[in-house]
Scaffold this active site. Structure first.
Site, PDB file in Angstrom:
ATOM      1  CD  GLU A  91      -3.089   5.767   6.582  1.00  0.00           C
ATOM      2  OE1 GLU A  91      -3.045   5.788   5.341  1.00  0.00           O
ATOM      3  OE2 GLU A  91      -2.178   5.273   7.283  1.00  0.00           O
ATOM      4  CG  HIS A 151      -5.870   2.103   5.049  1.00  0.00           C
ATOM      5  ND1 HIS A 151      -5.492   3.082   5.948  1.00  0.00           N
ATOM      6  CD2 HIS A 151      -4.844   1.241   4.962  1.00  0.00           C
ATOM      7  CE1 HIS A 151      -4.268   2.793   6.376  1.00  0.00           C
ATOM      8  NE2 HIS A 151      -3.850   1.694   5.791  1.00  0.00           N
ATOM      9  CD  GLU A 177      -3.598  -2.268   7.254  1.00  0.00           C
ATOM     10  OE1 GLU A 177      -2.500  -2.521   6.764  1.00  0.00           O
ATOM     11  OE2 GLU A 177      -4.233  -1.238   7.005  1.00  0.00           O
ATOM     12  N   GLY A 235       2.338   2.558  10.749  1.00  0.00           N
ATOM     13  CA  GLY A 235       3.309   3.632  10.568  1.00  0.00           C
ATOM     14  C   GLY A 235       3.979   4.072  11.859  1.00  0.00           C
ATOM     15  CG  ASN A 266      -1.687   1.244   1.440  1.00  0.00           C
ATOM     16  OD1 ASN A 266      -1.786   2.072   0.525  1.00  0.00           O
ATOM     17  ND2 ASN A 266      -2.257   1.413   2.629  1.00  0.00           N
ATOM     18  CD1 TRP A 267       3.275   0.926  -3.027  1.00  0.00           C
ATOM     19  CD2 TRP A 267       3.622   2.321  -4.753  1.00  0.00           C
ATOM     20  NE1 TRP A 267       3.997   0.253  -3.980  1.00  0.00           N
ATOM     21  CE2 TRP A 267       4.227   1.075  -5.045  1.00  0.00           C
ATOM     22  CE3 TRP A 267       3.711   3.352  -5.688  1.00  0.00           C
ATOM     23  CZ2 TRP A 267       4.906   0.841  -6.241  1.00  0.00           C
ATOM     24  CZ3 TRP A 267       4.390   3.122  -6.888  1.00  0.00           C
ATOM     25  CH2 TRP A 267       4.989   1.877  -7.153  1.00  0.00           C
ATOM     26  CE  LYS A 268      -0.146   3.444   4.752  1.00  0.00           C
ATOM     27  NZ  LYS A 268      -0.176   3.602   6.184  1.00  0.00           N
ATOM     28  N   GLY A 283       2.803  -1.013   4.299  1.00  0.00           N
ATOM     29  CA  GLY A 283       2.841   0.409   3.966  1.00  0.00           C
ATOM     30  C   GLY A 283       4.270   0.858   3.718  1.00  0.00           C
ATOM     31  N   GLY A 284       4.882   1.431   4.747  1.00  0.00           N
ATOM     32  CA  GLY A 284       6.225   2.026   4.631  1.00  0.00           C
ATOM     33  C   GLY A 284       7.238   1.134   3.924  1.00  0.00           C
TER      34      GLY A 284
END
Ligand code: PGA
Length: 253
Positions: free
Chosen positions: A99, A97, A169, A175, A9-11, A236-237
């Protein structure tokens, strides 16, 4: 046997050019090192989907979006429909997600509509659930996750549900560098599988892929993957660094 998945997930990261460079790098490493036993999925921002689809043709690496609207088209300025996502060559979409829930006010009801629409267009949905730190401390995390599943998914029929991948998650692990311990993650994954079994059938629950997400890194991936109910990761990261992402793929197998 359920499918193991490692999804990146590159966001909101990477310009078009940077995205092409990262896809190309990951494509090369995966070609040289990956056993092909698990499904790799890249979820870049919308602007990179079409170019990534071309770069990934014939590689076995799948592509996903990070969100979509529930209508096919219309006066929804700034939104992207599942039909449009599908037209880029993507096969997956992340829905719900934390976010999106937290910063964009997405509710269970909206997420159900998005999920249903995405599946209608032939997309597979990576549906995210997870509790906040406060909810973990108050020990209501099972209840929170169960109601997220209930609101977002459980009105799907069995056939629709077969297009769903769950990603657990915990919000406090996203993060932050804090990962759920393999035992904490396994406990929740097992619970999620039980709840799915109660709403659908045990067979369906056994077949459902459940990913872990939240500071998954090369050095903790193997421990998480050793758990019986963890079938891969939503990263993610670490998905923004080709070498780290490839090492997680290796740990998943
Ligand atoms: P993280 O993000 O790996 O950077 O914690 C995971 C996610 O939000 O999907």
């Amino acid at each position: 046997m359920r499918t193991k998945i490692i999804a990146g997930n590159w966001k909101m990261n990477k310009t078009l050019e940077e995205g092409q460079a990262l896809v190309t790098e990951i494509r090369g490493i995966v070609r040289d090192e990956h056993t092909g036993k698990s499904q790799v999925v890249l979820c870049p921002p919308f602007i990179s989907l079409a170019s990534a689809a071309r770069l990934l043709e014939g590689t076995g690496i799948a592509l996903g979006a990070q969100n979509c609207h529930f209508e096919d088209s219309g006066a929804f300025t700034g939104e992207i429909s599942p039909l449009m996502v599908k037209s880029t060559g993507a096969q997956y979409v992340i829905i719900g997600h934390s976010e999106r829930r937290q910063y964009f006010g997405e509710t269970g009801e909206m997420l159900f509509k998005k999920t249903k629409a995405a599946i209608r267009h032939g997309l597979k949905v990576i549906f995210c659930v997870g509790e906040s730190l406060k909810e973990r401390e108050e020990k209501i995390f099972f209840k929170v996750v169960e109601s997220q599943l209930q609101e977002g998914l459980f009105a799907l029929d069995r056939k629709e549900f077969s297009s769903v991948v769950i990603a657990y998650e915990p919000v406090w692990a996203i993060g932050t560098g804090l990962t759920a311990t393999p035992e904490q993650a396994q406990e929740m994954h097992n619970y999620i599988r039980k709840v799915i079994g109660m709403h659908y059938t045990e067979e369906i629950a056994e077949e459902t892929t459940i990913l872990y997400g939240g500071s998954m890194k090369p050095d903790n991936a193997a421990g998480l993957m050793a758990q019986a109910d963890i079938d891969g990761g939503l990263i993610g990261g670490a998905a923004l660094k080709a070498r780290d992402f490839a090492d997680i793929i290796k740990a998943v197998g």
